[in-house]
Motif scaffolding. Structure first.
Motif, PDB file in Angstrom:
ATOM      1  N   ILE A  90      -8.155   0.875 -31.390  1.00  0.00           N
ATOM      2  CA  ILE A  90      -8.771   1.620 -30.288  1.00  0.00           C
ATOM      3  C   ILE A  90      -9.416   0.657 -29.287  1.00  0.00           C
ATOM      4  CG2 ILE A  90     -10.563   3.309 -29.690  1.00  0.00           C
ATOM      5  CD1 ILE A  90      -8.018   4.475 -30.998  1.00  0.00           C
ATOM      6  N   TYR A  91     -10.127  -0.357 -29.783  1.00  0.00           N
ATOM      7  CA  TYR A  91     -10.724  -1.348 -28.879  1.00  0.00           C
ATOM      8  C   TYR A  91      -9.650  -2.081 -28.086  1.00  0.00           C
ATOM      9  CZ  TYR A  91     -15.062  -0.634 -31.452  1.00  0.00           C
ATOM     10  OH  TYR A  91     -16.174  -0.082 -32.028  1.00  0.00           O
ATOM     11  N   LEU A  92      -8.547  -2.392 -28.728  1.00  0.00           N
ATOM     12  CA  LEU A  92      -7.437  -3.058 -28.061  1.00  0.00           C
ATOM     13  C   LEU A  92      -6.818  -2.159 -26.993  1.00  0.00           C
ATOM     14  CD1 LEU A  92      -5.844  -5.722 -28.121  1.00  0.00           C
ATOM     15  CD2 LEU A  92      -4.303  -4.639 -29.756  1.00  0.00           C
ATOM     16  N   PHE A  93      -6.673  -0.873 -27.307  1.00  0.00           N
ATOM     17  CA  PHE A  93      -6.142   0.067 -26.327  1.00  0.00           C
ATOM     18  C   PHE A  93      -7.095   0.233 -25.138  1.00  0.00           C
ATOM     19  CE2 PHE A  93      -3.579   1.995 -29.926  1.00  0.00           C
ATOM     20  CZ  PHE A  93      -2.377   1.473 -29.466  1.00  0.00           C
ATOM     21  N   TRP A  94      -8.416   0.279 -25.396  1.00  0.00           N
ATOM     22  CA  TRP A  94      -9.392   0.368 -24.306  1.00  0.00           C
ATOM     23  C   TRP A  94      -9.334  -0.878 -23.430  1.00  0.00           C
ATOM     24  CZ3 TRP A  94     -11.838   4.070 -21.986  1.00  0.00           C
ATOM     25  CH2 TRP A  94     -12.130   5.252 -22.657  1.00  0.00           C
ATOM     26  N   LEU A  95      -9.257  -2.049 -24.048  1.00  0.00           N
ATOM     27  CA  LEU A  95      -9.188  -3.298 -23.288  1.00  0.00           C
ATOM     28  C   LEU A  95      -7.920  -3.349 -22.446  1.00  0.00           C
ATOM     29  CD1 LEU A  95     -10.538  -6.055 -22.750  1.00  0.00           C
ATOM     30  CD2 LEU A  95      -9.146  -6.961 -24.628  1.00  0.00           C
ATOM     31  N   TYR A 152       4.296  -4.901  -3.418  1.00  0.00           N
ATOM     32  CA  TYR A 152       4.110  -3.452  -3.564  1.00  0.00           C
ATOM     33  C   TYR A 152       4.999  -2.877  -4.657  1.00  0.00           C
ATOM     34  CZ  TYR A 152       0.909  -2.876   0.320  1.00  0.00           C
ATOM     35  OH  TYR A 152      -0.188  -2.940   1.132  1.00  0.00           O
ATOM     36  N   ALA A 153       6.204  -3.420  -4.827  1.00  0.00           N
ATOM     37  CA  ALA A 153       7.062  -2.978  -5.939  1.00  0.00           C
ATOM     38  C   ALA A 153       6.394  -3.327  -7.271  1.00  0.00           C
ATOM     39  CB  ALA A 153       8.441  -3.617  -5.828  1.00  0.00           C
ATOM     40  N   ALA A 154       5.773  -4.505  -7.338  1.00  0.00           N
ATOM     41  CA  ALA A 154       5.044  -4.893  -8.557  1.00  0.00           C
ATOM     42  C   ALA A 154       3.866  -3.958  -8.787  1.00  0.00           C
ATOM     43  CB  ALA A 154       4.564  -6.334  -8.451  1.00  0.00           C
ATOM     44  N   PHE A 155       3.186  -3.554  -7.701  1.00  0.00           N
ATOM     45  CA  PHE A 155       2.081  -2.608  -7.848  1.00  0.00           C
ATOM     46  C   PHE A 155       2.558  -1.301  -8.465  1.00  0.00           C
ATOM     47  CE2 PHE A 155       0.288   1.209  -5.808  1.00  0.00           C
ATOM     48  CZ  PHE A 155      -0.896   1.272  -6.530  1.00  0.00           C
ATOM     49  N   PHE A 156       3.709  -0.792  -8.018  1.00  0.00           N
ATOM     50  CA  PHE A 156       4.200   0.471  -8.582  1.00  0.00           C
ATOM     51  C   PHE A 156       4.594   0.309 -10.050  1.00  0.00           C
ATOM     52  CE2 PHE A 156       4.811   1.628  -4.051  1.00  0.00           C
ATOM     53  CZ  PHE A 156       3.986   2.733  -4.065  1.00  0.00           C
ATOM     54  N   ALA A 157       5.138  -0.860 -10.408  1.00  0.00           N
ATOM     55  CA  ALA A 157       5.428  -1.121 -11.827  1.00  0.00           C
ATOM     56  C   ALA A 157       4.124  -1.179 -12.622  1.00  0.00           C
ATOM     57  CB  ALA A 157       6.209  -2.421 -11.975  1.00  0.00           C
ATOM     58  N   LEU A 158       3.102  -1.828 -12.061  1.00  0.00           N
ATOM     59  CA  LEU A 158       1.799  -1.901 -12.737  1.00  0.00           C
ATOM     60  C   LEU A 158       1.138  -0.532 -12.827  1.00  0.00           C
ATOM     61  CD1 LEU A 158       0.389  -5.209 -11.199  1.00  0.00           C
ATOM     62  CD2 LEU A 158       1.232  -4.852 -13.516  1.00  0.00           C
ATOM     63  N   LEU A 159       1.383   0.310 -11.845  1.00  0.00           N
ATOM     64  CA  LEU A 159       0.851   1.671 -11.882  1.00  0.00           C
ATOM     65  C   LEU A 159       1.482   2.465 -13.025  1.00  0.00           C
ATOM     66  CD1 LEU A 159      -1.109   3.473 -10.268  1.00  0.00           C
ATOM     67  CD2 LEU A 159       0.864   4.281  -8.989  1.00  0.00           C
ATOM     68  N   LEU A 160       2.786   2.328 -13.190  1.00  0.00           N
ATOM     69  CA  LEU A 160       3.445   2.988 -14.325  1.00  0.00           C
ATOM     70  C   LEU A 160       2.940   2.436 -15.646  1.00  0.00           C
ATOM     71  CD1 LEU A 160       7.137   3.189 -13.061  1.00  0.00           C
ATOM     72  CD2 LEU A 160       5.529   5.078 -13.349  1.00  0.00           C
ATOM     73  N   ALA A 166      -2.858   4.408 -20.396  1.00  0.00           N
ATOM     74  CA  ALA A 166      -3.757   5.560 -20.540  1.00  0.00           C
ATOM     75  C   ALA A 166      -3.228   6.526 -21.594  1.00  0.00           C
ATOM     76  CB  ALA A 166      -3.921   6.272 -19.201  1.00  0.00           C
ATOM     77  N   PHE A 167      -1.922   6.772 -21.591  1.00  0.00           N
ATOM     78  CA  PHE A 167      -1.324   7.649 -22.591  1.00  0.00           C
ATOM     79  C   PHE A 167      -1.518   7.088 -23.993  1.00  0.00           C
ATOM     80  CE2 PHE A 167       2.343   8.725 -25.244  1.00  0.00           C
ATOM     81  CZ  PHE A 167       2.210  10.102 -25.291  1.00  0.00           C
ATOM     82  N   ASN A 168      -1.263   5.776 -24.153  1.00  0.00           N
ATOM     83  CA  ASN A 168      -1.418   5.143 -25.464  1.00  0.00           C
ATOM     84  C   ASN A 168      -2.859   5.200 -25.958  1.00  0.00           C
ATOM     85  OD1 ASN A 168       1.261   4.488 -25.787  1.00  0.00           O
ATOM     86  ND2 ASN A 168       1.041   2.471 -24.866  1.00  0.00           N
ATOM     87  N   LEU A 169      -3.807   5.132 -25.057  1.00  0.00           N
ATOM     88  CA  LEU A 169      -5.213   5.199 -25.444  1.00  0.00           C
ATOM     89  C   LEU A 169      -5.627   6.622 -25.794  1.00  0.00           C
ATOM     90  CD1 LEU A 169      -8.118   4.068 -25.700  1.00  0.00           C
ATOM     91  CD2 LEU A 169      -8.350   4.497 -23.249  1.00  0.00           C
ATOM     92  N   PHE A 170      -5.412   7.546 -24.889  1.00  0.00           N
ATOM     93  CA  PHE A 170      -5.979   8.884 -25.050  1.00  0.00           C
ATOM     94  C   PHE A 170      -5.206   9.782 -26.013  1.00  0.00           C
ATOM     95  CE2 PHE A 170      -7.840   7.617 -20.915  1.00  0.00           C
ATOM     96  CZ  PHE A 170      -9.144   7.599 -21.345  1.00  0.00           C
ATOM     97  N   ARG A 171      -4.042   9.356 -26.456  1.00  0.00           N
ATOM     98  CA  ARG A 171      -3.349  10.154 -27.464  1.00  0.00           C
ATOM     99  C   ARG A 171      -4.024  10.045 -28.827  1.00  0.00           C
ATOM    100  NH1 ARG A 171       1.990   7.044 -29.524  1.00  0.00           N
ATOM    101  NH2 ARG A 171       1.014   5.011 -29.769  1.00  0.00           N
ATOM    102  N   HIS A 172      -4.920   9.075 -28.981  1.00  0.00           N
ATOM    103  CA  HIS A 172      -5.647   8.904 -30.239  1.00  0.00           C
ATOM    104  C   HIS A 172      -6.913   9.773 -30.305  1.00  0.00           C
ATOM    105  CE1 HIS A 172      -3.131   5.649 -31.650  1.00  0.00           C
ATOM    106  NE2 HIS A 172      -3.198   5.119 -30.454  1.00  0.00           N
ATOM    107  N   TYR A 173      -7.234  10.458 -29.224  1.00  0.00           N
ATOM    108  CA  TYR A 173      -8.451  11.269 -29.178  1.00  0.00           C
ATOM    109  C   TYR A 173      -8.107  12.745 -29.308  1.00  0.00           C
ATOM    110  CZ  TYR A 173     -11.135   7.180 -27.906  1.00  0.00           C
ATOM    111  OH  TYR A 173     -11.748   5.959 -27.937  1.00  0.00           O
TER     112      TYR A 173
END
Length: 188
Positions: A90-95, A152-160, A166-173
């Motif tokens: 969980i700490y790793l996912f938050w980080l 900007y293409a890198a930004f969209f990849a980073l956004l995904l 976020a999905f990997n983190l909050f699926r544990h709650y």
């Protein structure tokens, strides 16, 4: 292959690294010299401070994603890091979630600030008696434009990647209780 799959995240991170490095190389090796009134004038990324900042930010974001790519490779192994406790995960996912957000937004902010500075180079500012630089330095301006496109293409990849993080983190709650971990038998 689900949304939070390690392979999907790894592929997106690899694409982001390629785009970020390409952006840094396009800006870093972009130089052009023209003669204006018998004086050699040189344009490089050092001509605009915003372009220097883009090089630093994109380099740091690429380095961070290389480290995260190593994490994806470790998680993809059959045993992964299953020896470590659930709380460490969980700490790793938050980080990861926090740093993915920072990387995405800093990349967007630096490219947008650079775009604003480059806009002045394209249009000039008559009130300040700044000439249009892109009328004189054509190749330099086209290469900077290509670097912005990669950024900007890198930004969209980073956004995904941030969405996946976020999905990997909050699926544990638990969905019923605010920020309460699911029980270990429901955590899968």
């Amino acid at each position: 292959m689900g949304f939070g799959d390690v392979k999907t995240e790894g592929i997106l991170r690899f694409c982001a690294i390629i785009l970020l490095v390409l952006s840094v190389f396009l800006l870093g090796f972009d130089k052009e010299t023209v003669q204006i009134f018998h004086v050699d004038k040189k344009a490089s990324f050092k001509s605009l401070r915003a372009l220097v900042i883009i090089i630093y930010v994109d380099s740091m974001a690429a380095g961070y994603n290389i480290l995260q790519l190593c994490k994806c490779w470790i998680f993809a192994q059959p045993k992964g890091i299953s020896k470590l406790g659930t709380h460490f995960h969980i700490y790793l996912f938050w980080l990861s979630f926090f740093l993915d957000q920072v990387a995405a937004y800093l990349t967007f902010a630096s490219n947008t600030a650079g775009m604003e500075a480059a806009f002045l180079a394209v249009t000039g500012a008559h009130d300040f008696q700044w000439m249009k630089l892109c009328n004189r330095f054509h190749r330099f301006c086209y290469q900077v434009g290509g670097a912005f496109l990669c950024g900007y293409a890198a930004f969209f990849a980073l956004l995904l990647i941030s969405f996946i993080s976020a999905f990997n983190l909050f699926r544990h709650y638990s969905p019923n209780h605010f920020l309460r971990l699911k029980s270990s038998n429901n955590n899968k």
